[in-house]
Every structure is written in structure tokens, then in C-alpha cells.
Write a protein that holds these residues in place. Structure first.
Motif, PDB file in Angstrom:
ATOM      1  N   GLU A  71      -6.387   4.454  11.668  1.00 12.16           N
ATOM      2  CA  GLU A  71      -6.926   4.402  10.315  1.00 12.16           C
ATOM      3  C   GLU A  71      -6.645   5.700   9.585  1.00 12.16           C
ATOM      4  OE1 GLU A  71     -11.055   3.648  10.834  1.00 12.16           O
ATOM      5  OE2 GLU A  71     -10.795   1.498  11.193  1.00 12.16           O
ATOM      6  N   THR A  72      -6.702   5.639   8.264  1.00 15.26           N
ATOM      7  CA  THR A  72      -6.531   6.834   7.447  1.00 15.26           C
ATOM      8  C   THR A  72      -7.899   7.469   7.218  1.00 15.26           C
ATOM      9  OG1 THR A  72      -4.646   5.821   6.323  1.00 15.26           O
ATOM     10  CG2 THR A  72      -5.644   7.738   5.275  1.00 15.26           C
ATOM     11  N   GLY A  73      -8.035   8.733   7.590  1.00 17.71           N
ATOM     12  CA  GLY A  73      -9.327   9.386   7.433  1.00 17.71           C
ATOM     13  C   GLY A  73      -9.246  10.863   7.751  1.00 17.71           C
ATOM     14  N   THR A  74     -10.385  11.539   7.600  1.00 13.23           N
ATOM     15  CA  THR A  74     -10.476  12.978   7.832  1.00 13.23           C
ATOM     16  C   THR A  74     -11.658  13.278   8.737  1.00 13.23           C
ATOM     17  OG1 THR A  74      -9.567  13.494   5.649  1.00 13.23           O
ATOM     18  CG2 THR A  74     -10.776  15.238   6.752  1.00 13.23           C
ATOM     19  N   ILE A  75     -11.432  14.133   9.719  1.00 17.74           N
ATOM     20  CA  ILE A  75     -12.505  14.687  10.525  1.00 17.74           C
ATOM     21  C   ILE A  75     -12.148  16.134  10.826  1.00 17.74           C
ATOM     22  CG2 ILE A  75     -11.493  13.714  12.634  1.00 17.74           C
ATOM     23  CD1 ILE A  75     -14.375  13.698  13.774  1.00 17.74           C
ATOM     24  N   GLY A  76     -12.998  17.053  10.377  1.00 22.53           N
ATOM     25  CA  GLY A  76     -12.702  18.474  10.535  1.00 22.53           C
ATOM     26  C   GLY A  76     -11.471  18.854   9.740  1.00 22.53           C
ATOM     27  N   THR A  77     -10.490  19.446  10.402  1.00 23.34           N
ATOM     28  CA  THR A  77      -9.236  19.824   9.741  1.00 23.34           C
ATOM     29  C   THR A  77      -8.107  18.844  10.067  1.00 23.34           C
ATOM     30  OG1 THR A  77      -8.653  21.266  11.608  1.00 23.34           O
ATOM     31  CG2 THR A  77      -9.824  22.282   9.761  1.00 23.34           C
ATOM     32  N   THR A  78      -8.440  17.732  10.700  1.00 22.91           N
ATOM     33  CA  THR A  78      -7.424  16.749  11.095  1.00 22.91           C
ATOM     34  C   THR A  78      -7.431  15.551  10.166  1.00 22.91           C
ATOM     35  OG1 THR A  78      -7.579  17.395  13.428  1.00 22.91           O
ATOM     36  CG2 THR A  78      -6.620  15.239  12.950  1.00 22.91           C
ATOM     37  N   ILE A  79      -6.262  15.205   9.657  1.00 19.72           N
ATOM     38  CA  ILE A  79      -6.082  14.019   8.818  1.00 19.72           C
ATOM     39  C   ILE A  79      -5.249  13.021   9.606  1.00 19.72           C
ATOM     40  CG2 ILE A  79      -5.216  13.118   6.632  1.00 19.72           C
ATOM     41  CD1 ILE A  79      -5.337  16.007   5.552  1.00 19.72           C
ATOM     42  N   THR A  80      -5.737  11.784   9.710  1.00 17.97           N
ATOM     43  CA  THR A  80      -4.961  10.729  10.358  1.00 17.97           C
ATOM     44  C   THR A  80      -4.462   9.753   9.292  1.00 17.97           C
ATOM     45  OG1 THR A  80      -6.964   9.424  10.775  1.00 17.97           O
ATOM     46  CG2 THR A  80      -6.214  10.890  12.532  1.00 17.97           C
ATOM     47  N   TYR A  81      -3.274   9.233   9.515  1.00 18.35           N
ATOM     48  CA  TYR A  81      -2.642   8.311   8.567  1.00 18.35           C
ATOM     49  C   TYR A  81      -2.403   6.979   9.275  1.00 18.35           C
ATOM     50  CZ  TYR A  81      -1.831  12.705   6.119  1.00 18.35           C
ATOM     51  OH  TYR A  81      -1.998  13.919   5.501  1.00 18.35           O
ATOM     52  N   GLY A  82      -3.073   5.928   8.789  1.00 14.33           N
ATOM     53  CA  GLY A  82      -2.965   4.617   9.402  1.00 14.33           C
ATOM     54  C   GLY A  82      -1.822   3.792   8.838  1.00 14.33           C
ATOM     55  N   ALA A  83      -1.705   2.568   9.352  1.00 12.32           N
ATOM     56  CA  ALA A  83      -0.638   1.675   8.884  1.00 12.32           C
ATOM     57  C   ALA A  83      -0.808   1.346   7.414  1.00 12.32           C
ATOM     58  CB  ALA A  83      -0.648   0.397   9.726  1.00 12.32           C
ATOM     59  N   ASP A  84      -2.056   1.334   6.921  1.00 11.29           N
ATOM     60  CA  ASP A  84      -2.292   1.057   5.504  1.00 11.29           C
ATOM     61  C   ASP A  84      -1.642   2.119   4.624  1.00 11.29           C
ATOM     62  OD1 ASP A  84      -4.289   2.828   6.685  1.00 11.29           O
ATOM     63  OD2 ASP A  84      -5.229   2.852   4.701  1.00 11.29           O
ATOM     64  N   PHE A  85      -1.606   3.353   5.108  1.00 12.40           N
ATOM     65  CA  PHE A  85      -0.978   4.440   4.342  1.00 12.40           C
ATOM     66  C   PHE A  85       0.522   4.194   4.202  1.00 12.40           C
ATOM     67  CE2 PHE A  85       1.229   8.496   4.068  1.00 12.40           C
ATOM     68  CZ  PHE A  85       0.527   9.158   3.060  1.00 12.40           C
ATOM     69  N   ALA A  86       1.163   3.774   5.307  1.00  9.32           N
ATOM     70  CA  ALA A  86       2.616   3.561   5.286  1.00  9.32           C
ATOM     71  C   ALA A  86       3.021   2.429   4.344  1.00  9.32           C
ATOM     72  CB  ALA A  86       3.108   3.266   6.703  1.00  9.32           C
ATOM     73  N   GLU A  87       2.116   1.506   4.069  1.00  8.28           N
ATOM     74  CA  GLU A  87       2.426   0.363   3.200  1.00  8.28           C
ATOM     75  C   GLU A  87       2.312   0.702   1.721  1.00  8.28           C
ATOM     76  OE1 GLU A  87      -0.319  -2.541   4.524  1.00  8.28           O
ATOM     77  OE2 GLU A  87       0.691  -2.897   6.446  1.00  8.28           O
ATOM     78  N   ARG A  88       1.782   1.847   1.378  1.00  8.94           N
ATOM     79  CA  ARG A  88       1.599   2.200  -0.030  1.00  8.94           C
ATOM     80  C   ARG A  88       2.895   2.720  -0.633  1.00  8.94           C
ATOM     81  NH1 ARG A  88      -3.656   2.137  -1.342  1.00  8.94           N
ATOM     82  NH2 ARG A  88      -5.224   2.357   0.315  1.00  8.94           N
ATOM     83  N   PRO A  89       3.053   2.584  -1.958  1.00 10.54           N
ATOM     84  CA  PRO A  89       4.223   3.190  -2.616  1.00 10.54           C
ATOM     85  C   PRO A  89       4.150   4.714  -2.559  1.00 10.54           C
ATOM     86  CG  PRO A  89       2.698   2.276  -4.242  1.00 10.54           C
ATOM     87  CD  PRO A  89       2.209   1.819  -2.902  1.00 10.54           C
ATOM     88  N   GLY A  90       5.259   5.376  -2.782  1.00 10.79           N
ATOM     89  CA  GLY A  90       5.350   6.817  -2.612  1.00 10.79           C
ATOM     90  C   GLY A  90       4.344   7.604  -3.417  1.00 10.79           C
ATOM     91  N   HIS A  91       4.120   7.244  -4.701  1.00 10.66           N
ATOM     92  CA  HIS A  91       3.206   8.034  -5.529  1.00 10.66           C
ATOM     93  C   HIS A  91       1.763   7.907  -5.027  1.00 10.66           C
ATOM     94  CE1 HIS A  91       2.836   4.034  -7.377  1.00 10.66           C
ATOM     95  NE2 HIS A  91       1.673   4.443  -7.865  1.00 10.66           N
ATOM     96  N   GLU A  92       1.406   6.726  -4.483  1.00  7.85           N
ATOM     97  CA  GLU A  92       0.060   6.562  -3.939  1.00  7.85           C
ATOM     98  C   GLU A  92      -0.090   7.318  -2.619  1.00  7.85           C
ATOM     99  OE1 GLU A  92      -1.359   2.597  -3.625  1.00  7.85           O
ATOM    100  OE2 GLU A  92      -1.415   2.269  -5.796  1.00  7.85           O
ATOM    101  N   GLN A  93       0.975   7.369  -1.836  1.00  9.89           N
ATOM    102  CA  GLN A  93       0.927   8.159  -0.611  1.00  9.89           C
ATOM    103  C   GLN A  93       0.657   9.624  -0.922  1.00  9.89           C
ATOM    104  OE1 GLN A  93       4.447   7.604   1.738  1.00  9.89           O
ATOM    105  NE2 GLN A  93       3.913   5.522   2.367  1.00  9.89           N
ATOM    106  N   GLN A  94       1.267  10.145  -1.962  1.00  7.27           N
ATOM    107  CA  GLN A  94       1.024  11.539  -2.342  1.00  7.27           C
ATOM    108  C   GLN A  94      -0.434  11.750  -2.757  1.00  7.27           C
ATOM    109  OE1 GLN A  94       3.919  13.478  -4.960  1.00  7.27           O
ATOM    110  NE2 GLN A  94       5.353  11.804  -4.552  1.00  7.27           N
ATOM    111  N   SER A  95      -0.964  10.819  -3.548  1.00  7.51           N
ATOM    112  CA  SER A  95      -2.341  10.984  -4.020  1.00  7.51           C
ATOM    113  C   SER A  95      -3.345  10.848  -2.883  1.00  7.51           C
ATOM    114  CB  SER A  95      -2.647   9.962  -5.125  1.00  7.51           C
ATOM    115  OG  SER A  95      -2.608   8.634  -4.624  1.00  7.51           O
ATOM    116  N   VAL A  96      -3.095   9.913  -1.949  1.00  4.35           N
ATOM    117  CA  VAL A  96      -4.004   9.756  -0.810  1.00  4.35           C
ATOM    118  C   VAL A  96      -3.934  10.992   0.091  1.00  4.35           C
ATOM    119  CG1 VAL A  96      -4.456   8.424   1.292  1.00  4.35           C
ATOM    120  CG2 VAL A  96      -3.959   7.235  -0.855  1.00  4.35           C
TER     121      VAL A  96
END
Length: 393
Positions: free
Chosen positions: A36-61
């Protein structure tokens, strides 16, 4: 989970050009691919939902989560959860943190996926005024209590993407100072380029700063006020004088002048705690404050006097040292006058008076004992005397 995020690589590289400040901050974050896409501490994880977004939305997320890390929302979430216990509302914290971050990301020129809970929308839904320059996440979290914010259109599509960080509280001040330095340098870089977050970073009131929790400040203030001060005893010689006089007599030398001793203090100090019953304090902070004050009274072996008031004192109870009292019912109505409270504390010969209030009332003239104004959200408010303690952090 991969060691480095392949899903976010293109977005993070693009941010170097579109938003240099966010790109600089991202260097201090840990980026991983995960479920999943989320934040805990200083670690950001990027899930499959992130990869499906268009480039400009990936930058904003990505910018959204980088700001979560830079503003220490995960660590501050853990701290608030520890302080409030079962009364902590993780969903409300997520909403408050997301609203602040999304507002900043939007003002920086990024197009976030819709629907998105921004600060302006959440405040409007809650019937609260203010801008990004007026709110930090702790104050917003408390302000949203009981408002119904997040239950309407602003909540559609809202996903909790923030988890509390497990860490050592002793390192929190140093960590906050370090991220403040990172933010200062990154925003300076952004300002020089005139792009992205650098244009609006000066508006963010949520930038972390080293702060001493109000509980620690309150403990110190009450400990100093309630510590007995030995009084001189003119008829009692000091131990030092007795020893010197005895030695002089044995040696046949001059006996020094009389030196008075001190009278042992046996009186238990009194602390008066006044709770404003006009309804300006939410239940979670009231319970936390009350637990802290009664705990201090037990540790100090102080006699606690509870005064519940609005225009007049509605309830007065004496609480003996070592007793765990229950909080009485609060009227939650009426206006506020501090004069009866000051007079009651004066009559008790209180060592200190703590007033839990919003400061909306006439304080009158200063009494001869320390007064601590414990205010849920002072927002720059001052008192004519005494110490104002900000309970919003």
C-alpha cells in the motif's frame, strides 16, 4: 518489498525539475515499494495503486508523503496517541495531517487526485476559519473534535495513509530540530528557483520545532511552587552554630554570635485547580489534564482543591494526597469570571493556582501566589499575569 522504490523513481526524478524543495526533502526519506501507499516514520511505501496513476499525480502523491515525513506527522501522531491513550482518534489525526499537507501541495502547484481533503475544504466543513499559516496538526486535530469534519464530501475517497512511528521520545527534540534545518535549506532552494513548495513554504505553520510537552512544563512549575521553603526560627539555634560554639568552649576561644536555625516545615502545600465549566475544553484534553494534575499532586504530597466554575464556583472539593479522585460533572454552560476562583485560592492560602480555561474573562489583579493559565488553544492570547501554558501540543 524492494530496497529502493522502482514505482516512485520517475516521479522523484521529475520533482527535481518541477519542485526542487520537495526533491531536496525526498533525499532524507526512505522510499520503498510495498503493498500500500503510505508513510510511517521516515519511510514511504508505494503500492500498486501508485504505479497506476498518471505521471503528474504520481508527483503530487510523492510530494504529499514527503511532506508527511518532513513535518514529522508520524512521530507526532505517536506522541499524541501516547498522551491521549484510548481517547486518541487516529482517523481525525490522519484527516488533520492530510488537510495541511494537501493544502500546501496544492498551493505549490501540484494536481492531487480527487477527491482530496484540503485544509480550506475541511475548515469550511467544520465551520472554522483560518489558513495554512494559522494551523499546525495538533491544534487542528483538537479543533476538529465534534465538528463532523470528514464525514461529508471532503471524506469521499479519503484513505488513511499515515501510521504512528515507534521511537524513543527522548530523541524527539533533536529530530524536530534536524527536520527544521532540512526544511529551511530545502525551502531556500525552492525560493531561489521560484517553483513548487519554495513559493509557499513560508506559509506553513506546521513546520516542526523543538517543544517541551506541556505536561513537563506543568510538573516543573507546580514542583517549584509547592516545594516548602524553610522559615527562620529565632529561638532555635542552627546546627552549625551549636557545633562551632561547642568547639569554641572546648578550646577556650571566643564563642561566635548566635545564629538562628530554621523551623521545619510540616504543612502540606495546597494547589488549587480551577476548571472552566463554560465548555471551552474538549473531553479528551480535560481528562488528560486532570490525570496529569492529580498525578502531580500525589507525587508532591500536595493537598489538591478542585474548583469548578463559570460566573461562580459550582463545585469545590478537597482531595487528599494519594487519593485518585473522579472528575465531577461539568455544567458546560454560562459565562466566565475568574474573580471567585482567585478569591477562593487566596482564602485557601494556595501555593499555586492552575486555571484550565480559554482566557475569555476578566482576570482582575494578580494574587500573591503563582497562577498558571492552562489554555487549550491560546493562539497568541496572553494573560495580564502568571504563565500561559499551551495545551494544544
Amino acid at each position: 518489498m524492494s530496497v529502493h522504490s522502482r514505482r516512485a523513481r520517475a516521479a522523484l526524478e521529475a520533482l527535481v525539475e518541477t519542485d526542487p524543495a520537495i526533491a531536496a526533502l525526498s533525499l532524507w526519506c526512505v522510499h520503498r515499494d510495498g503493498e500500500e501507499t503510505g508513510t510511517i516514520g521516515t519511510t514511504i511505501t508505494y503500492g500498486a495503486d501508485f504505479a497506476e496513476r498518471p505521471g503528474h499525480e504520481q508527483q503530487s502523491v510523492a510530494a504529499h508523503h514527503v511532506l508527511h515525513v518532513a513535518l514529522r506527522h508520524s512521530a507526532r501522531m505517536a506522541d499524541m496517541a501516547h498522551r491521549l491513550g484510548d481517547a486518541f482518534d487516529a482517523a481525525r489525526w490522519n484527516l488533520a495531517a492530510d488537510a495541511l499537507v494537501n493544502e500546501a501541495v496544492t498551493l505549490a502547484g501540484h494536481a492531487l487526485p480527487r477527491p482530496t481533503p484540503t485544509l480550506s475544504v475541511v475548515l469550511a466543513e467544520a465551520g472554522i476559519e483560518g489558513t495554512l499559516a494559522d494551523w499546525d496538526v495538533e491544534r487542528l486535530y483538537h479543533a476538529l473534535a465534534g465538528t463532523g469534519a470528514g464525514e461529508g464530501d471532503a471524506a469521499r475517497g479519503f484513505v488513511r495513509d499515515l501510521a504512528p512511528e515507534a521511537g524513543d521520545a527522548a530523541d524527539a527534540s533533536e529530530d524536530a530540530a534536524r527536520w527544521r534545518q532540512h526544511l529551511s535549506r530545502a525551502l531556500d532552494t525552492g525560493r531561489r528557483t521560484g517553483r513548487g513548495l519554495g513559493r509557499v513554504g513560508h506559509l506553513i505553520a506546521d513546520i516542526p520545532s523543538p517543544q517541551t510537552p506541556w505536561e513537563v512544563v506543568l510538573r516543573g512549575l507546580l514542583a517549584r511552587a509547592a516545594t516548602p521553603i524553610p522559615r527562620p526560627a529565632p529561638m532555635r539555634p542552627s546546627r552549625r552554630w551549636l557545633a562551632v560554639a561547642a568547639q569554641a568552649e572546648r578550646a577556650g576561644t571566643f564563642v561566635p554570635g548566635f545564629e538562628a536555625g530554621q523551623r521545619p516545615t510540616s504543612d502540606i502545600p495546597r494547589i488549587a485547580v480551577a476548571l472552566d465549566a463554560s465548555g471551552s475544553v474538549d473531553d479528551a484534553r480535560l481528562a488528560l489534564f486532570w490525570a496529569e494534575v492529580t498525578g502531580i499532586a500525589r507525587r508532591l504530597r500536595a493537598e489538591l482543591h478542585l474548583l469548578v466554575f463559570d460566573e461562580a464556583i459550582r463545585h469545590h472539593a478537597r482531595i487528599e494526597p494519594g487519593v485518585a479522585p473522579r472528575l465531577p460533572p461539568m455544567p458546560r454552560e454560562g459565562g466566565t469570571s475568574f474573580a471567585p476562583v482567585i478569591e477562593a485560592a487566596r482564602g485557601l492560602s494556595a501555593a499555586a493556582l492552575v486555571v484550565l480555561t480559554d482566557l475569555d474573562g476578566d482576570a482582575g489583579s494578580p494574587p500573591p501566589f503563582p497562577v498558571i493559565w492552562a489554555v487549550p488553544d491560546p493562539n497568541g492570547a496572553t494573560a495580564p499575569y502568571g504563565r500561559v501554558l499551551d495545551l494544544s501540543h
